[in-house]
Design an enzyme around this catalytic site. Structure first.
Site, PDB file in Angstrom:
ATOM      1  N   ASN A  88      74.051  12.291 -98.299  1.00 34.53           N
ATOM      2  CA  ASN A  88      73.259  11.187 -97.748  1.00 34.53           C
ATOM      3  C   ASN A  88      74.060  10.228 -96.863  1.00 34.53           C
ATOM      4  O   ASN A  88      73.490   9.580 -95.998  1.00 34.53           O
ATOM      5  CB  ASN A  88      72.615  10.431 -98.923  1.00 34.53           C
ATOM      6  CG  ASN A  88      72.052   9.108 -98.495  1.00 34.53           C
ATOM      7  OD1 ASN A  88      70.995   9.043 -97.867  1.00 34.53           O
ATOM      8  ND2 ASN A  88      72.769   8.028 -98.804  1.00 34.53           N
ATOM      9  N   TYR A 153      73.930  10.379 -82.674  1.00 35.70           N
ATOM     10  CA  TYR A 153      73.172  10.336 -83.933  1.00 35.70           C
ATOM     11  C   TYR A 153      72.150  11.481 -84.032  1.00 35.70           C
ATOM     12  O   TYR A 153      72.204  12.276 -84.970  1.00 35.70           O
ATOM     13  CB  TYR A 153      72.538   8.949 -84.101  1.00 35.70           C
ATOM     14  CG  TYR A 153      71.843   8.764 -85.433  1.00 35.70           C
ATOM     15  CD1 TYR A 153      72.544   8.920 -86.633  1.00 35.70           C
ATOM     16  CD2 TYR A 153      70.493   8.454 -85.503  1.00 35.70           C
ATOM     17  CE1 TYR A 153      71.905   8.761 -87.857  1.00 35.70           C
ATOM     18  CE2 TYR A 153      69.852   8.282 -86.721  1.00 35.70           C
ATOM     19  CZ  TYR A 153      70.563   8.444 -87.894  1.00 35.70           C
ATOM     20  OH  TYR A 153      69.930   8.294 -89.115  1.00 35.70           O
ATOM     21  N   LYS A 157      72.059  14.869 -86.543  1.00 44.37           N
ATOM     22  CA  LYS A 157      70.959  15.196 -87.453  1.00 44.37           C
ATOM     23  C   LYS A 157      70.309  16.541 -87.103  1.00 44.37           C
ATOM     24  O   LYS A 157      69.795  17.222 -87.983  1.00 44.37           O
ATOM     25  CB  LYS A 157      69.927  14.059 -87.472  1.00 44.37           C
ATOM     26  CG  LYS A 157      70.498  12.731 -88.013  1.00 44.37           C
ATOM     27  CD  LYS A 157      71.020  12.860 -89.449  1.00 44.37           C
ATOM     28  CE  LYS A 157      71.426  11.526 -90.045  1.00 44.37           C
ATOM     29  NZ  LYS A 157      71.916  11.638 -91.435  1.00 44.37           N
TER      30      LYS A 157
HETATM   31  P1  NAD Z   1      73.250   2.362 -95.169  1.00 39.11           P
HETATM   32  O1  NAD Z   1      74.090   1.926 -94.045  1.00 39.11           O
HETATM   33  O2  NAD Z   1      72.508   1.378 -95.977  1.00 39.11           O
HETATM   34  O3  NAD Z   1      74.085   3.287 -96.172  1.00 39.11           O
HETATM   35  C1  NAD Z   1      74.990   4.224 -95.690  1.00 39.11           C
HETATM   36  C2  NAD Z   1      75.791   4.789 -96.828  1.00 39.11           C
HETATM   37  O4  NAD Z   1      76.759   5.675 -96.271  1.00 39.11           O
HETATM   38  C3  NAD Z   1      76.526   3.744 -97.643  1.00 39.11           C
HETATM   39  O5  NAD Z   1      76.424   4.029 -99.023  1.00 39.11           O
HETATM   40  C4  NAD Z   1      77.975   3.886 -97.191  1.00 39.11           C
HETATM   41  O6  NAD Z   1      78.910   3.668 -98.240  1.00 39.11           O
HETATM   42  C5  NAD Z   1      78.032   5.343 -96.787  1.00 39.11           C
HETATM   43  N1  NAD Z   1      79.085   5.517 -95.784  1.00 39.11           N
HETATM   44  C6  NAD Z   1      79.167   4.916 -94.566  1.00 39.11           C
HETATM   45  N2  NAD Z   1      80.318   5.291 -93.964  1.00 39.11           N
HETATM   46  C7  NAD Z   1      80.958   6.113 -94.831  1.00 39.11           C
HETATM   47  C8  NAD Z   1      82.190   6.834 -94.784  1.00 39.11           C
HETATM   48  N3  NAD Z   1      83.000   6.780 -93.721  1.00 39.11           N
HETATM   49  N4  NAD Z   1      82.534   7.580 -95.854  1.00 39.11           N
HETATM   50  C9  NAD Z   1      81.733   7.671 -96.916  1.00 39.11           C
HETATM   51  N5  NAD Z   1      80.551   7.044 -97.024  1.00 39.11           N
HETATM   52  C10 NAD Z   1      80.175   6.279 -95.984  1.00 39.11           C
HETATM   53  O7  NAD Z   1      72.248   3.411 -94.504  1.00 39.11           O
HETATM   54  P2  NAD Z   1      70.938   4.160 -95.032  1.00 39.11           P
HETATM   55  O8  NAD Z   1      69.847   3.758 -94.134  1.00 39.11           O
HETATM   56  O9  NAD Z   1      70.783   4.071 -96.500  1.00 39.11           O
HETATM   57  O10 NAD Z   1      71.347   5.648 -94.606  1.00 39.11           O
HETATM   58  C11 NAD Z   1      71.483   6.712 -95.506  1.00 39.11           C
HETATM   59  C12 NAD Z   1      71.167   7.988 -94.764  1.00 39.11           C
HETATM   60  O11 NAD Z   1      69.818   7.941 -94.286  1.00 39.11           O
HETATM   61  C13 NAD Z   1      72.043   8.236 -93.537  1.00 39.11           C
HETATM   62  O12 NAD Z   1      72.405   9.607 -93.479  1.00 39.11           O
HETATM   63  C14 NAD Z   1      71.116   7.897 -92.379  1.00 39.11           C
HETATM   64  O13 NAD Z   1      71.450   8.586 -91.217  1.00 39.11           O
HETATM   65  C15 NAD Z   1      69.784   8.334 -92.944  1.00 39.11           C
HETATM   66  N6  NAD Z   1      68.624   7.725 -92.292  1.00 39.11           N
HETATM   67  C16 NAD Z   1      68.368   6.391 -92.390  1.00 39.11           C
HETATM   68  C17 NAD Z   1      67.251   5.869 -91.744  1.00 39.11           C
HETATM   69  C18 NAD Z   1      66.889   4.434 -91.801  1.00 39.11           C
HETATM   70  O14 NAD Z   1      65.948   4.027 -91.121  1.00 39.11           O
HETATM   71  N7  NAD Z   1      67.561   3.609 -92.600  1.00 39.11           N
HETATM   72  C19 NAD Z   1      66.413   6.710 -90.996  1.00 39.11           C
HETATM   73  C20 NAD Z   1      66.704   8.052 -90.916  1.00 39.11           C
HETATM   74  C21 NAD Z   1      67.811   8.560 -91.576  1.00 39.11           C
END
Ligand code: NAD
Length: 245
Positions: A88, A153, A157
């Site tokens: 994730n 990005y 994905k």
């Molecule tokens: P967030 O920024 O709240 O959390 C990101 C997480 O990734 C955190 O727990 C952080 O510790 C971890 N992380 C960041 N850099 C890191 C590194 N170098 N090494 C290890 N861990 C690392 O973001 P989120 O929105 O919860 O995103 C989680 C996933 O969901 C991601 O893959 C993101 O691409 C995907 N996503 C999010 C959204 C959205 O709208 N929030 C939409 C589509 C996909």
């Protein structure tokens, strides 16, 4: 359903990963959260502890195979099995290509793609031996439509979808299912970091009329990991309120 199941969640310290950790822990799974720093892992553990939930935490570099292998061996020594891996952790981008450096592009690929490969590679031998396992990846709606800036990005994905569909075919014979969830716009720090003028029109255009909550995605992970999804593999499940970016 998840009692005794060992679930590893990368990026489990906040946002979608944290909510997913909470949900699996509530379902009595043995949850292991990974984060990039000790302090964020401890903070997440403390928050969950306040809710009466115990989770284990590690903070290996997801680009260092030896740190990952060492952690996975520790987990196997302790529990004897790894049932579910949720890849994730991720970072996003929104700059135009002219303003994006090679290093910035590679940074995204290193976490969003290479780390998915590394973590998966580390657990697959154990899942094969068990002849059972579930691997879930966090994709994005941009893996379907692309996006108007921040090319790294969506590129990352699209790659996650490629990993998901290919490994579903490779690992199906071992009873390992591989699926992805493609979230739309979800209320986390990732979205908070994007410019308001980019986000507001997107939220307004969501047919279901609201931004997604981390729990919406956690619920999808829970379903895909459950026996109810035992014939589902190689799927990219959109959880986006029919949003189109
Ligand atoms: P967030 O920024 O709240 O959390 C990101 C997480 O990734 C955190 O727990 C952080 O510790 C971890 N992380 C960041 N850099 C890191 C590194 N170098 N090494 C290890 N861990 C690392 O973001 P989120 O929105 O919860 O995103 C989680 C996933 O969901 C991601 O893959 C993101 O691409 C995907 N996503 C999010 C959204 C959205 O709208 N929030 C939409 C589509 C996909």
């Amino acid at each position: 359903m998840f009692a005794e199941k060992v679930v590893i969640i990368t990026g489990g310290t906040r946002g979608i990963g944290f909510e997913t950790a909470r949900l699996f822990a509530q379902e009595k799974a043995q949850v292991i959260i990974l984060g990039s720093k000790e302090e964020s892992v401890v903070k997440a553990q403390d928050l969950l502890k306040k809710a009466g939930l115990e989770v284990e935490g590690y903070y290996p570099s997801l680009n260092d195979m030896s740190q990952i292998d060492e952690m996975v061996e520790k987990i196997i020594l302790k529990y004897g099995h790894i049932d579910i891996l949720i890849n994730n952790a991720g970072i996003s981008a929104n700059k135009k290509i002219d303003d994006t450096t090679k290093d910035e592009f590679e940074k995204i690929m290193n976490l969003n793609v290479n780390a998915v490969f590394n973590m998966t590679k580390a657990v697959v031998p154990y899942m094969k031996e068990q002849r059972e396992g579930v691997i879930l990846n966090t994709s994005s709606m941009v893996s379907i439509y692309g996006q108007p800036s921040g090319v790294g990005y969506p590129a990352s994905k699209f790659a996650v979808n490629g990993i998901t569909k290919s490994l579903a075919r490779e690992l199906g014979p071992y009873n390992i299912r591989v699926n992805a969830v493609a979230p739309g716009i979800i209320k986390t720090d990732m979205v908070a970091s994007l410019p308001q003028e980019m986000i507001e029109p997107l939220i307004k255009s969501v047919p279901l009329g609201r931004i997604g909550e981390p729990e919406d995605i956690a619920n999808a992970f829970l379903f895909l990991a459950s026996p109810q999804a035992s014939y589902i593999t190689g799927v990219i499940l959109s959880v986006d309120g029919a949003a189109r970016n």
